[in-house]
Scaffold this active site. Structure first.
Site, short mmCIF file in Angstrom:
data_model
loop_
_atom_site.label_atom_id
_atom_site.label_comp_id
_atom_site.label_asym_id
_atom_site.label_seq_id
_atom_site.Cartn_x
_atom_site.Cartn_y
_atom_site.Cartn_z
N SER A 1 0.85 -1.20 0.00
CA SER A 1 0.00 0.00 0.00
C SER A 1 0.88 1.23 0.00
O SER A 1 1.98 1.22 0.53
CB SER A 1 -0.89 0.03 1.24
OG SER A 1 -1.52 1.29 1.36
N TYR B 1 -1.83 0.14 10.09
CA TYR B 1 -1.96 -0.44 8.75
C TYR B 1 -0.70 -0.14 7.93
O TYR B 1 -0.13 -1.03 7.27
CB TYR B 1 -3.20 0.14 8.08
CG TYR B 1 -3.46 -0.33 6.68
CD1 TYR B 1 -3.98 -1.59 6.43
CD2 TYR B 1 -3.22 0.51 5.58
CE1 TYR B 1 -4.25 -2.01 5.14
CE2 TYR B 1 -3.48 0.10 4.29
CZ TYR B 1 -3.99 -1.16 4.06
OH TYR B 1 -4.25 -1.58 2.79
#
Lengths: 426, 246
Positions: free
Chosen positions: B138, B151
């Site tokens: 990501s 995250y």
């Protein structure tokens, strides 16, 4: 979040749920909700404070290459079906003017296309449906199983239940090309005569200059089509051009519309040629977000059907006299209607046009409503954002049967939209 | 025809990418947690043209089951050309700050389980001297930010681990592709959408993933615009960075 239909009027604040499987739908039942697909209904048919968004339920579930029967989830899109099946020699039996609609939406609106006079509307090719009822039960409905529910759901604007899956019969084709014939007609009589003469064409539709008056009233560019007999089956592809921002409020006005229409009519090329299936069926899909051309206020799409040419003429005269026409008015001669309780098409002529959403347009459309009803016609629910409950009841005399089916199958109090509230359905 | 393993196959990006593979007629094996959705996805991929589709239900947090699941996949596919690791969860950052157990579970889901799968897949591919392993990282892994650093840390770990494997496989035919999507319009980001964020269309992101895996691109930002954006974010001096509410 704020949602709206394709016409961007009206707007409503809604909470959206995105179920990821059919099994996740039943737990959402409770306070009334409406299922929504790609939001291509023009008015308020897929607006409600609670929305079940079907876009993640878009699976193609089974295909029989012998019979051409496709089973797919309600959120599967016609765009996907075209993309997957045209290269294999199958096409939608009926398609509206955009492929960006879901199968559930096509069933709920019982959409029609340029072949209505020959092949009827979308649901006439639907063999059966899987529905989630208001009581949480998942049932099948077809012409032989729960026929009342089937007839109410086809064209029933999502008010009978959630369409979880559909089985439909695709149509074999031998080419991704369409042989298109273009005819120009100088006035309404010639336009209607051309429709009658060309009744044997599989596909026919006319763009009509709704701002032309007097002797030129009803002048049109008639487009006819047949699937070509020989390949290739490959789609042409290509990415749509996007309208990135809302157009300024004054862009589409009387002068620019009249100029556009005159130019379109003058420049239309008559004769016969081969075109790609996408450009024949979906010319506006090449322009992503074309609905932004009407600016932030949005627009009203008005589509009616009247049985006789006389009614069509009276209404066209009223529109032309108002000077509030649109730059894409579409005329089509329908074949006979079907037995579904709220399906729109019936024998006669249908005209679709759009108007910027402004007070004068609402007044004009109110007066057109009376003409449509006086001439035995009705308005298309998938396009509507404003007709009264009385207009609806007069145009759809089987509305009470529809309500009885909803009552019987637990839909009342579970499924409702801004449209159903406005039309005073339970 | 390629033999493709998709882990976390019910994720929106994995599914959209698998549709592109299906259309090309490849053979697919799907691993995911939700059997109902796996069955619908498998049926869909078959209709779209996949040569064959097999599925296995598996809880990826159960690391002990990874090796057997991968071996069953290879047996079922009769080989392995491409593996895509796509599972993940976008946890609630604030909740993670208040609950260390939750933060560790998020790290497990997004990083530790991925390390386990990468290690096992790397081993299988090294033995055969063949295969492309792709993993969804990501842009959040490029610099820690207050809005989602749990995250981000997990994805950063995956990125660094993948980089190390790329180094290890530099002289071999085995490829490792690290995909770094920006915010995409998927069920995982539904709450961002209601907050008005601009999210990429998963079909377009999937097309970029499909292309990157086909080419063996080492690090693919999808859409590509995130490469310069994240370069800027990474290089922003701290006093400036600290003023950003991101």
């Amino acid at each position: 979040m704020e949602i709206h239909g394709w016409g961007r009027y009206p707007r409503l604040d809604a909470s959206l749920a995105f179920p990821l499987s059919a099994g996740q739908c039943a737990p959402l039942l409770g306070e009334p909700l409406i299922a929504r697909g790609l939001g291509r209904g023009y008015g308020d048919c897929a607006l409600a404070p609670r929305v079940l968004d079907t876009r993640r339920l878009d699976h193609l579930l089974d295909f029989d290459p012998v019979s051409g029967v496709l089973t797919c989830a309600g959120g599967a899109t016609l765009a996907d079906i075209v993309q997957v099946f045209v290269p294999r020699g199958w096409f939608l039996p009926v398609t509206p003017g955009t492929r960006f609609v879901t199968v559930g939406g096509a069933v709920a609106s019982d959409v029609h296309g340029k072949n209505h006079h020959v092949e009827g509307s979308f649901c006439e090719h639907v063999i059966g449906l899987d529905l989630l009822l208001g009581n949480g039960e998942r049932v099948q409905a077809s012409a032989s199983e729960r026929p009342d529910l089937f007839r109410a759901t086809c064209g029933g604007m999502g008010l009978t239940g959630v369409i979880l899956a559909a089985r439909l019969r695709l149509k074999p084709i031998r080419s991704a090309a369409v042989v298109e014939t273009t005819i120009k007609t100088p006035d309404l009589d010639a336009t209607l005569a051309a429709f009658a003469e060309q009744a044997g064409s599989t596909y026919s539709v006319a763009w009509i200059d709704c701002l032309a008056r007097g002797r030129q009233l009803g002048r049109s560019v008639l487009m006819l089509g047949e699937h070509a007999d020989d390949g290739p089956l490959a789609l042409s592809g290509g990415h749509p051009v996007a309208i990135p921002v809302d157009a300024p409020a004054g862009l589409l006005n009387r002068v620019t519309m009249a100029a556009f229409n005159a130019l379109y009519y003058a420049r239309a090329r008559t004769g016969t040629r081969r075109v790609g299936l996408e450009s024949f069926f979906y010319p506006l899909d090449a322009l992503a977000d074309w609905n932004r051309l009407y600016g932030r206020a949005g627009f009203l799409q008005y589509q009616f059907v009247v049985p006789e040419a006389a009614g069509l003429r009276v209404i066209l005269e009223r529109i032309a006299a108002s000077g509030r026409g649109s730059f894409l008015a579409v005329l089509k001669a329908f074949g006979k209607g079907n037995d579904n309780l709220l399906s729109f098409p019936h024998a006669g002529y249908t005209l679709a046009l759009d108007f910027k959403a402004e007070p004068a347009a609402f007044e004009l459309l109110d007066s057109l409503d009376r003409l449509v009803l006086d001439h035995g016609g009705r308005l298309y629910l998938a396009k509507d954002a404003r007709m009264s409950a009385a207009t609806f009841r007069a145009g759809y005399p089987r509305w009470q049967e529809f309500e009885a089916v909803r009552e019987r199958h637990h839909a009342v109090g579970r499924f409702a939209s801004a449209l159903s509230r406005r039309l005073e359905l339970q | 025809m390629n033999k493709i393993l998709v882990i976390g196959a019910t994720s929106a990006l994995a599914e959209a990418t698998a549709r592109l593979w299906a259309a090309e007629g490849h053979r697919l094996h799907l691993i995911g947690r939700d059997t109902g959705r796996l069955a619908a996805i498998a049926a869909d991929l078959k209709v779209r043209g996949a040569e064959a589709v097999t599925v296995e239900r598996s809880d990826l947090l159960d690391h002990a089951g990874h090796a057997a699941a991968i071996d069953r996949a290879i047996a079922s596919l009769d080989g392995l050309d491409i593996a895509l690791i796509a599972h993940g969860s976008l946890g609630d950052q604030k909740a993670c700050e208040a609950d260390v157990g939750l933060a560790l579970r998020e790290l497990d889901t997004n990083a530790i389980s991925v390390v386990s799968l990468l290690t096992l897949l790397g081993d299988r591919c090294a033995a055969r001297q063949h295969g492309t392993i792709a993993v969804i990282g990501s842009v959040a892994g490029d610099r820690g930010r207050k809005s989602n650093y749990v995250y981000g840390a997990a994805k950063g770990l995956v990125g660094l681990f993948a980089e190390g494997m790329q180094h290890r496989f530099a002289d071999s035919p085995v490829r490792l592709v690290l995909i770094k999507p920006g915010p995409t319009d998927t069920p995982m980001t539904a709450h961002l959408k209601t907050a008005g964020a601009r999210l990429a269309d998963p079909a377009k992101v999937a097309a970029a993933i499909h292309r990157a895996i086909g080419r063996g691109t080492p690090v693919a930002y999808v859409p590509g615009i995130w490469r310069p954006i994240m370069w800027l974010i990474r290089n922003l001096p701290r006093p400036l960075f600290n003023r950003l509410d991101i």
